[in-house]
Design an enzyme around this catalytic site. Structure first.
Site, short mmCIF file in Angstrom:
data_model
loop_
_atom_site.label_atom_id
_atom_site.label_comp_id
_atom_site.label_asym_id
_atom_site.label_seq_id
_atom_site.Cartn_x
_atom_site.Cartn_y
_atom_site.Cartn_z
N TYR A 124 0.82 -1.21 0.00
CA TYR A 124 0.00 0.00 0.00
C TYR A 124 0.86 1.27 0.00
O TYR A 124 0.35 2.36 0.19
CB TYR A 124 -0.94 -0.01 1.22
CG TYR A 124 -1.98 -1.09 1.14
CD1 TYR A 124 -1.62 -2.43 1.15
CD2 TYR A 124 -3.33 -0.78 1.05
CE1 TYR A 124 -2.56 -3.43 1.08
CE2 TYR A 124 -4.28 -1.79 0.98
CZ TYR A 124 -3.89 -3.10 0.99
OH TYR A 124 -4.82 -4.10 0.92
N LYS A 171 4.86 -14.61 4.90
CA LYS A 171 5.18 -15.50 3.78
C LYS A 171 6.71 -15.54 3.65
O LYS A 171 7.28 -15.39 2.56
CB LYS A 171 4.51 -14.97 2.50
CG LYS A 171 4.51 -15.92 1.34
CD LYS A 171 3.57 -17.09 1.48
CE LYS A 171 3.73 -18.06 0.34
NZ LYS A 171 2.95 -19.31 0.50
N ASP A 204 -0.98 -18.54 3.90
CA ASP A 204 -1.97 -19.44 3.28
C ASP A 204 -2.46 -20.47 4.30
O ASP A 204 -3.66 -20.78 4.37
CB ASP A 204 -1.41 -20.12 2.02
CG ASP A 204 0.07 -20.46 2.10
OD1 ASP A 204 0.80 -19.76 2.83
OD2 ASP A 204 0.49 -21.42 1.46
N ASP A 228 -5.36 -6.85 5.46
CA ASP A 228 -6.59 -6.40 4.80
C ASP A 228 -7.46 -7.62 4.48
O ASP A 228 -8.66 -7.66 4.77
CB ASP A 228 -6.19 -5.67 3.50
CG ASP A 228 -7.34 -4.86 2.92
OD1 ASP A 228 -8.42 -4.84 3.53
OD2 ASP A 228 -7.15 -4.25 1.86
N ASP A 232 -10.93 -9.22 6.85
CA ASP A 232 -12.28 -9.42 6.27
C ASP A 232 -12.72 -10.87 6.45
O ASP A 232 -13.88 -11.15 6.72
CB ASP A 232 -12.29 -9.05 4.78
CG ASP A 232 -12.61 -7.57 4.56
OD1 ASP A 232 -12.35 -6.77 5.49
OD2 ASP A 232 -13.10 -7.21 3.48
#
Ligand code: NAD
Length: 336
Positions: A124, A171, A204, A228, A232
């Protein structure tokens, strides 16, 4: 004490849920001096700027800010107001609790976790450029300073709330340098909090575990994009976007907003669920150390839900924003 609180109605359903939330805050008995500021498409149309300097200054100097969602066009158009506000004011920590609610039927009944998302960098950072026509590069920035800062925020939150475990989501198996640094910073900060357990999980695998075994998590800390997406996902575990609050916190300033967007499909119809912003207001009251008012508001909203008769459309009911707000106001008055 009188609090100076900025409110930003925003776009779409923003003005509806912000107005409902201001009403219930006022009914909590704290003294608020409200100051309206604009941002988003509405500000672009009236003032020619989606994030006017006056709004930024007002947020900077207020005791806290209550913000409605603001629209961002996909692909072209002006830069996200949310991202710009978080970066300009260094609101580095995005705090998103997800807790099961009474009477809201979901796959799991006992979810109680917190997603802490780094809010200022990662993908971002807005650093994108065309290398040659047809090839675009986006830079994912991870710094030691921001990683240590967000890790410390996660551990301090865990300590304050007497939480058991902080999990770093990353990751680092593939992004060895960037996420390697993020994980290293989390490990270093963890050593300052020996009473809190620390572990890590690849993003993941974390997504899979969140939908199959969410109770195994407690506080999760991660960089911007992972945060983000997974916040959600966590919101989906407890009833969806219409019920999940969030706080954007910096040093000495904070912006409270719902996780959901402007919901253009239902805007202006008076049927938006105001609950997510009301729960964000609970976070705001706690931030202001008004814990009695925070408890009252939280218990009033949860009480209306537990009754099981009033639900907005997103939760399978037919109640309007007005009806839900009135029910919360009645509870606040009766429990006052
Ligand atoms: P959205 O959250 O606005 O809507 C997704 C779905 O959830 C829609 O069907 C909507 O009706 C429903 N929904 C959302 N909030 C609800 C509520 N309170 N009550 C009842 N139903 C609700 O997501 P989107 O459609 O992807 O985004 C729309 C716009 O919002 C975009 O411009 C996006 O950039 C913006 N957005 C802003 C913020 C923010 O300001 N914090 C956050 C997310 C998205």
């Amino acid at each position: 004490m009188t609090y100076s609180i900025v409110f930003i109605p925003g776009d779409g359903i923003g003005p509806e849920v912000v107005s409902a939330t201001r009403e219930v805050i006022d009914a909590c008995g704290i003294d608020v001096q409200w100051q309206e500021q604009s941002a988003g498409v509405s500000a672009m149309e009236t003032l020619g700027d989606p994030l006017p300097e006056e709004t930024i200054e007002a947020v900077r100097t207020a005791d806290a800010t209550l913000k409605g969602p603001t629209a961002t066009a996909k692909g072209s158009g002006f830069r996200s107001v949310n991202v710009a506000l978080r970066q300009k004011l260094c609101l580095y920590a995005n705090y998103r609790p997800a807790r099961s609610l009474p009477g809201v039927k979901t796959r799991f009944e006992d979810v109680d976790l917190i997603v802490v998302r780094e809010n200022t960098e990662g993908l971002y950072s807005g650093l994108e450029h065309i290398v040659v026509p047809g090839v675009v590069e986006s830079l994912r920035i991870i710094t030691r300073k921001a990683s240590e800062r967000i890790a410390r925020f996660a551990f301090e939150t865990a300590q304050r709330q007497k939480r058991r475990l902080v999990t770093c989501v990353h990751k680092a198996n593939i992004l060895k340098l960037s996420d390697g640094l993020f994980l290293e910073c989390c490990r270093e900060v963890a050593s300052e909090f020996p009473e809190i357990e620390f572990d890590d999980c690849i993003v993941d695998a974390a997504a899979m575990r969140l939908v199959s075994d969410p109770q195994t998590f407690d506080v999760l800390v991660m960089e911007n994009l992972f945060g983000d997406i997974l916040s959600d996902l966590a919101s989906g575990l407890v009833g969806g976007l219409g019920v999940t609050p969030s706080a954007n916190i910096g040093d000495g300033l904070a912006v409270f907003e719902a996780v959901h967007g402007t919901a253009p499909d239902i805007a202006g119809q008076g049927i938006a669920n105001p609950m997510a912003l009301m729960f964000s207001a609970v976070l705001m009251l706690r931030y202001l150390n008004e814990s009695k008012s925070a408890d009252r508001l939280e218990s009033a909203v949860r009480g209306v839900l537990a009754e099981g008769t009033l639900r907005t459309g997103d939760l399978g009911g037919k109640a309007t924003t007005r009806q839900f707000t009135d029910a919360v106001l009645i509870r606040l008055a009766s429990e006052g």
